[in-house]
Design a protein around this motif. Sequence first.
Motif, PDB file in Angstrom:
ATOM      1  N   ALA A  69      11.353  87.830 134.222  1.00  0.00           N
ATOM      2  CA  ALA A  69      11.673  87.965 132.801  1.00  0.00           C
ATOM      3  C   ALA A  69      12.810  87.036 132.405  1.00  0.00           C
ATOM      4  CB  ALA A  69      12.006  89.416 132.476  1.00  0.00           C
ATOM      5  N   HIS A  70      12.846  85.837 133.023  1.00  0.00           N
ATOM      6  CA  HIS A  70      13.916  84.921 132.655  1.00  0.00           C
ATOM      7  C   HIS A  70      13.715  84.469 131.211  1.00  0.00           C
ATOM      8  CE1 HIS A  70      11.207  81.503 133.425  1.00  0.00           C
ATOM      9  NE2 HIS A  70      10.894  82.118 134.543  1.00  0.00           N
ATOM     10  N   ASP A  71      14.830  84.417 130.506  1.00  0.00           N
ATOM     11  CA  ASP A  71      14.849  83.995 129.102  1.00  0.00           C
ATOM     12  C   ASP A  71      14.118  84.968 128.167  1.00  0.00           C
ATOM     13  OD1 ASP A  71      16.113  82.096 127.557  1.00  0.00           O
ATOM     14  OD2 ASP A  71      14.339  80.850 127.329  1.00  0.00           O
ATOM     15  N   ALA A  72      13.815  86.176 128.645  1.00  0.00           N
ATOM     16  CA  ALA A  72      13.169  87.184 127.795  1.00  0.00           C
ATOM     17  C   ALA A  72      14.223  87.833 126.899  1.00  0.00           C
ATOM     18  CB  ALA A  72      12.485  88.242 128.655  1.00  0.00           C
ATOM     19  N   ASN A  73      13.797  88.347 125.761  1.00  0.00           N
ATOM     20  CA  ASN A  73      14.715  88.969 124.817  1.00  0.00           C
ATOM     21  C   ASN A  73      14.470  90.479 124.768  1.00  0.00           C
ATOM     22  OD1 ASN A  73      16.399  89.697 122.749  1.00  0.00           O
ATOM     23  ND2 ASN A  73      15.716  88.121 121.333  1.00  0.00           N
ATOM     24  N   PHE A  74      15.420  91.232 125.356  1.00  0.00           N
ATOM     25  CA  PHE A  74      15.371  92.693 125.390  1.00  0.00           C
ATOM     26  C   PHE A  74      16.406  93.297 124.432  1.00  0.00           C
ATOM     27  CE2 PHE A  74      13.754  91.520 129.596  1.00  0.00           C
ATOM     28  CZ  PHE A  74      12.737  92.434 129.829  1.00  0.00           C
ATOM     29  N   THR A  75      16.885  92.549 123.464  1.00  0.00           N
ATOM     30  CA  THR A  75      17.935  93.030 122.571  1.00  0.00           C
ATOM     31  C   THR A  75      17.554  94.381 121.966  1.00  0.00           C
ATOM     32  OG1 THR A  75      18.641  90.782 122.042  1.00  0.00           O
ATOM     33  CG2 THR A  75      19.291  92.500 120.501  1.00  0.00           C
ATOM     34  N   GLY A  76      18.453  95.368 122.132  1.00  0.00           N
ATOM     35  CA  GLY A  76      18.244  96.693 121.562  1.00  0.00           C
ATOM     36  C   GLY A  76      17.120  97.495 122.193  1.00  0.00           C
ATOM     37  N   ALA A  77      16.595  97.037 123.319  1.00  0.00           N
ATOM     38  CA  ALA A  77      15.504  97.757 123.985  1.00  0.00           C
ATOM     39  C   ALA A  77      16.048  98.952 124.764  1.00  0.00           C
ATOM     40  CB  ALA A  77      14.751  96.819 124.929  1.00  0.00           C
ATOM     41  N   TYR A  78      15.168  99.903 125.018  1.00  0.00           N
ATOM     42  CA  TYR A  78      15.504 101.096 125.795  1.00  0.00           C
ATOM     43  C   TYR A  78      14.871 100.970 127.176  1.00  0.00           C
ATOM     44  CZ  TYR A  78      16.954 103.009 121.342  1.00  0.00           C
ATOM     45  OH  TYR A  78      17.592 103.203 120.149  1.00  0.00           O
ATOM     46  N   LEU A  79      15.750 100.841 128.187  1.00  0.00           N
ATOM     47  CA  LEU A  79      15.292 100.735 129.573  1.00  0.00           C
ATOM     48  C   LEU A  79      15.915 101.859 130.402  1.00  0.00           C
ATOM     49  CD1 LEU A  79      15.672  97.064 129.114  1.00  0.00           C
ATOM     50  CD2 LEU A  79      13.796  97.768 130.579  1.00  0.00           C
ATOM     51  N   THR A  80      16.129 102.997 129.767  1.00  0.00           N
ATOM     52  CA  THR A  80      16.718 104.145 130.440  1.00  0.00           C
ATOM     53  C   THR A  80      15.829 104.578 131.593  1.00  0.00           C
ATOM     54  OG1 THR A  80      17.675 104.826 128.334  1.00  0.00           O
ATOM     55  CG2 THR A  80      17.629 106.477 130.087  1.00  0.00           C
ATOM     56  N   ARG A  81      16.440 104.712 132.765  1.00  0.00           N
ATOM     57  CA  ARG A  81      15.755 105.109 134.004  1.00  0.00           C
ATOM     58  C   ARG A  81      14.612 104.162 134.401  1.00  0.00           C
ATOM     59  NH1 ARG A  81      17.993 109.711 135.710  1.00  0.00           N
ATOM     60  NH2 ARG A  81      18.861 111.146 134.184  1.00  0.00           N
ATOM     61  N   ALA A  82      14.643 102.946 133.906  1.00  0.00           N
ATOM     62  CA  ALA A  82      13.626 101.950 134.268  1.00  0.00           C
ATOM     63  C   ALA A  82      13.901 101.419 135.677  1.00  0.00           C
ATOM     64  CB  ALA A  82      13.626 100.801 133.269  1.00  0.00           C
ATOM     65  N   GLY A  83      12.842 101.041 136.363  1.00  0.00           N
ATOM     66  CA  GLY A  83      12.951 100.452 137.695  1.00  0.00           C
ATOM     67  C   GLY A  83      12.863  98.939 137.587  1.00  0.00           C
ATOM     68  N   LEU A  84      13.996  98.280 137.801  1.00  0.00           N
ATOM     69  CA  LEU A  84      14.067  96.822 137.693  1.00  0.00           C
ATOM     70  C   LEU A  84      14.489  96.204 139.024  1.00  0.00           C
ATOM     71  CD1 LEU A  84      15.775  97.214 134.309  1.00  0.00           C
ATOM     72  CD2 LEU A  84      13.882  95.625 134.566  1.00  0.00           C
ATOM     73  N   ARG A  85      14.143  96.864 140.095  1.00  0.00           N
ATOM     74  CA  ARG A  85      14.510  96.406 141.434  1.00  0.00           C
ATOM     75  C   ARG A  85      13.941  95.008 141.673  1.00  0.00           C
ATOM     76  NH1 ARG A  85      15.912  99.108 146.458  1.00  0.00           N
ATOM     77  NH2 ARG A  85      16.210 101.013 145.256  1.00  0.00           N
ATOM     78  N   ASP A  86      14.824  94.091 142.125  1.00  0.00           N
ATOM     79  CA  ASP A  86      14.448  92.711 142.455  1.00  0.00           C
ATOM     80  C   ASP A  86      13.862  91.936 141.271  1.00  0.00           C
ATOM     81  OD1 ASP A  86      15.286  93.015 145.149  1.00  0.00           O
ATOM     82  OD2 ASP A  86      13.376  93.983 145.629  1.00  0.00           O
ATOM     83  N   ALA A  87      14.182  92.332 140.054  1.00  0.00           N
ATOM     84  CA  ALA A  87      13.695  91.641 138.856  1.00  0.00           C
ATOM     85  C   ALA A  87      14.445  90.324 138.646  1.00  0.00           C
ATOM     86  CB  ALA A  87      13.879  92.531 137.624  1.00  0.00           C
ATOM     87  N   ASP A  88      13.751  89.335 138.093  1.00  0.00           N
ATOM     88  CA  ASP A  88      14.366  88.058 137.718  1.00  0.00           C
ATOM     89  C   ASP A  88      14.655  88.118 136.220  1.00  0.00           C
ATOM     90  OD1 ASP A  88      15.080  85.503 136.976  1.00  0.00           O
ATOM     91  OD2 ASP A  88      13.305  84.529 137.814  1.00  0.00           O
ATOM     92  N   LEU A  89      15.912  88.384 135.889  1.00  0.00           N
ATOM     93  CA  LEU A  89      16.358  88.484 134.503  1.00  0.00           C
ATOM     94  C   LEU A  89      17.362  87.378 134.191  1.00  0.00           C
ATOM     95  CD1 LEU A  89      16.747  92.343 134.638  1.00  0.00           C
ATOM     96  CD2 LEU A  89      15.146  91.160 133.142  1.00  0.00           C
ATOM     97  N   THR A  90      17.204  86.229 134.848  1.00  0.00           N
ATOM     98  CA  THR A  90      18.133  85.126 134.613  1.00  0.00           C
ATOM     99  C   THR A  90      18.028  84.668 133.164  1.00  0.00           C
ATOM    100  OG1 THR A  90      16.485  83.560 135.451  1.00  0.00           O
ATOM    101  CG2 THR A  90      18.143  84.315 137.010  1.00  0.00           C
ATOM    102  N   MET A  91      19.191  84.471 132.564  1.00  0.00           N
ATOM    103  CA  MET A  91      19.301  83.992 131.178  1.00  0.00           C
ATOM    104  C   MET A  91      18.604  84.914 130.170  1.00  0.00           C
ATOM    105  SD  MET A  91      21.227  81.386 131.666  1.00  0.00           S
ATOM    106  CE  MET A  91      21.235  80.611 130.069  1.00  0.00           C
ATOM    107  N   ALA A  92      18.355  86.163 130.542  1.00  0.00           N
ATOM    108  CA  ALA A  92      17.712  87.115 129.627  1.00  0.00           C
ATOM    109  C   ALA A  92      18.734  87.626 128.614  1.00  0.00           C
ATOM    110  CB  ALA A  92      17.121  88.280 130.406  1.00  0.00           C
ATOM    111  N   TYR A  93      18.234  88.036 127.461  1.00  0.00           N
ATOM    112  CA  TYR A  93      19.066  88.610 126.409  1.00  0.00           C
ATOM    113  C   TYR A  93      18.929  90.122 126.478  1.00  0.00           C
ATOM    114  CZ  TYR A  93      19.211  83.859 124.702  1.00  0.00           C
ATOM    115  OH  TYR A  93      19.400  82.499 124.610  1.00  0.00           O
ATOM    116  N   LEU A  94      20.024  90.779 126.866  1.00  0.00           N
ATOM    117  CA  LEU A  94      20.058  92.230 126.999  1.00  0.00           C
ATOM    118  C   LEU A  94      21.168  92.802 126.117  1.00  0.00           C
ATOM    119  CD1 LEU A  94      19.609  91.863 130.785  1.00  0.00           C
ATOM    120  CD2 LEU A  94      18.066  93.278 129.439  1.00  0.00           C
ATOM    121  N   THR A  95      21.405  92.165 124.986  1.00  0.00           N
ATOM    122  CA  THR A  95      22.450  92.571 124.061  1.00  0.00           C
ATOM    123  C   THR A  95      22.126  93.944 123.485  1.00  0.00           C
ATOM    124  OG1 THR A  95      22.832  90.257 123.517  1.00  0.00           O
ATOM    125  CG2 THR A  95      23.718  91.879 121.994  1.00  0.00           C
TER     126      THR A  95
END
Length: 166
Positions: A69-95
């Motif tokens: 999910a590099h460069d993906a935009n998760f702004t304002g998203a709900y990831l409560t209790r989500a499993g993101l083990r070993d995820a590629d979130l480089t340069m992602a927007y998680l504001t």
Amino acid sequence: MGDSKNVSLVDVGLAGANLAGANLADVDLTGADLSGADLTDASLAGANLASADLVGADLTRADLTGVIAHDANFTGAYLTRAGLRDADLTMAYLTSTFLGHADLTGADLSGAYMTGAYLGDADLSGAILISAYLGKANLTGANIVTAVLDGADLTEATMPDGTSAH
């Protein structure tokens, strides 16, 4: 969806879609518009979400193990209790993203923008946050003991022990 291997939904428009519980494991969703989508309890393990728009999406308890999910935009998203083990979130927007109790073990968040993100009680064991921006993020109760924070900006962040970083 059955076997989702080799399924391509590149640039698909699914804004506001109800995909709760969907099996999107290993699906190529590069550049997809999933803004405001309900992906509660969905399986996206191994999916490619590079440059995808997930603004305001609900990914509560979703399985995103090994997601790209590099460069993906998760702004304002709900990831409560989500499993993101070993995820590629480089340069992602998680504001202003809600990641309470999320499993980010071994995730790569290098260069991610996490301004105001809520990471309360999240597990960041072994996560890579090199040059990530965590200004005003809330890390109360988060496990960051083995996280790599080289060059990370923690200005005004609330640290795991509840103290404020300067």
